[in-house]
Scaffold this active site. Structure first.
Site, mmCIF file in Angstrom:
data_model
loop_
_atom_site.group_PDB
_atom_site.id
_atom_site.type_symbol
_atom_site.label_atom_id
_atom_site.label_comp_id
_atom_site.label_asym_id
_atom_site.label_seq_id
_atom_site.Cartn_x
_atom_site.Cartn_y
_atom_site.Cartn_z
ATOM 1 C CD GLN A 154 -3.345 -4.388 6.848
ATOM 2 O OE1 GLN A 154 -3.196 -3.447 6.085
ATOM 3 N NE2 GLN A 154 -3.992 -5.482 6.490
ATOM 4 C CE LYS A 195 -3.770 -2.421 2.298
ATOM 5 N NZ LYS A 195 -4.392 -2.773 3.581
ATOM 6 C CG ASP A 254 -9.799 -0.320 5.309
ATOM 7 O OD1 ASP A 254 -9.513 -0.697 4.159
ATOM 8 O OD2 ASP A 254 -9.084 -0.559 6.298
#
Length: 269
Positions: A97, A53, A120
């Site tokens: 994460q 990422k 997200d």
């Protein structure tokens, strides 16, 4: 018949090129988008995802901020970091994460992120907005799947879709996105009765159950479009939730693992 392979890697490369052009346009106006990624602990898979990422973020010209914390970081300290990132004007997106180390309240952490910075799409407000058809931050993996389906099939209106998997990360938002495109959607899972028979009715089959080679070719309607979200590490290497060998002679189109949904997830992020 052999299924057409849907090349997510190539699609993602085209998408990143468009994003880079947009970022260049923003830079000309003095704006540099910034993504902050927070990683707790030493989980190998999570470390790989975070590195990917960060690399992709920098490649398209955005600012990448990585915060690596010990696995035993107290929840109060994690929430304090998120509060600082929420208030930082250089940070436009925040990603914590997952999975988190044991002992941390995942829902509390996710919902501490400002909804507008929740890249997200897991914040309860974004989940609710998506479910009610409002503008929302959408989870990256189902969004990437939707883009691949639209590119391959065009309109999804009236098509029968089966999503195997009911997670908040993929299954549920995938179903919402398909409904928004006027597909007829069934959410199934590993305990669904007569699951193979249900799958055989689907024009679109999305497998996101997290079991290697779970869906076999005799579950697939001839000519169906199959999106394999699974990434499972086995002794034979990375495999999806769909048994590729038996699916290829039946499906009309299939995403590979690797090289299908994975690159689209990062590009959509």
């Amino acid at each position: 018949m052999t299924a057409q392979i849907i090349d997510g890697k190539a699609f993602a490369a085209r998408l990143r090129a468009r994003i880079a052009t947009h970022v260049t346009d923003l830079a000309a106006r003095g704006i540099t988008p910034g993504l902050a990624v927070v990683l707790l602990g030493e989980d190998p898979a999570s470390q790989v995802y975070v590195r990917s990422k960060g690399r992709m973020t920098r490649e398209v010209g955005m600012a990448s901020f990585e915060h690596r914390l010990p696995a035993d970081t107290p929840q109060d300290a994690l929430l304090a970091l998120i509060a600082r990132l929420n208030a930082d004007p250089a940070v436009n997106g925040i990603l914590v994460q997952l999975p988190l180390p044991a002992g941390l309240d995942e829902a509390a952490v996710i919902n501490a992120i400002t909804p507008e910075k929740d890249v997200d799409g897991f914040h309860i407000l974004n989940v609710g907005r998506l479910a009610t058809g409002q503008k929302a931050m959408v989870p990256c993996t189902p969004l990437g799947c939707l883009m691949l389906l639209r590119d391959h099939l065009g309109s999804l209106a009236g098509l029968d879709a089966v999503v195997i998997g009911r997670s908040n990360i993929v299954g549920k938002p995938m179903a919402q996105l398909l409904l928004r495109d006027s597909a007829t959607v069934t959410i199934a899972h590993s305990r669904t009765a007569d699951l193979p028979d249900l799958c055989r009715r689907a024009d679109i089959l999305v497998a996101a159950v997290g079991r290697p080679n779970f869906v076999t070719g005799d579950w697939i309607r001839p000519g169906a479009t199959v999106i394999d979200v699974g990434i499972n590490r086995t002794e034979a290497g990375l495999v999806g939730d769909v048994d590729r060998a038996s699916a290829l002679p039946v499906a009309g189109a299939l995403t590979p693992v690797p090289g299908g949904v994975g690159p689209m997830t990062i590009a959509c992020l």
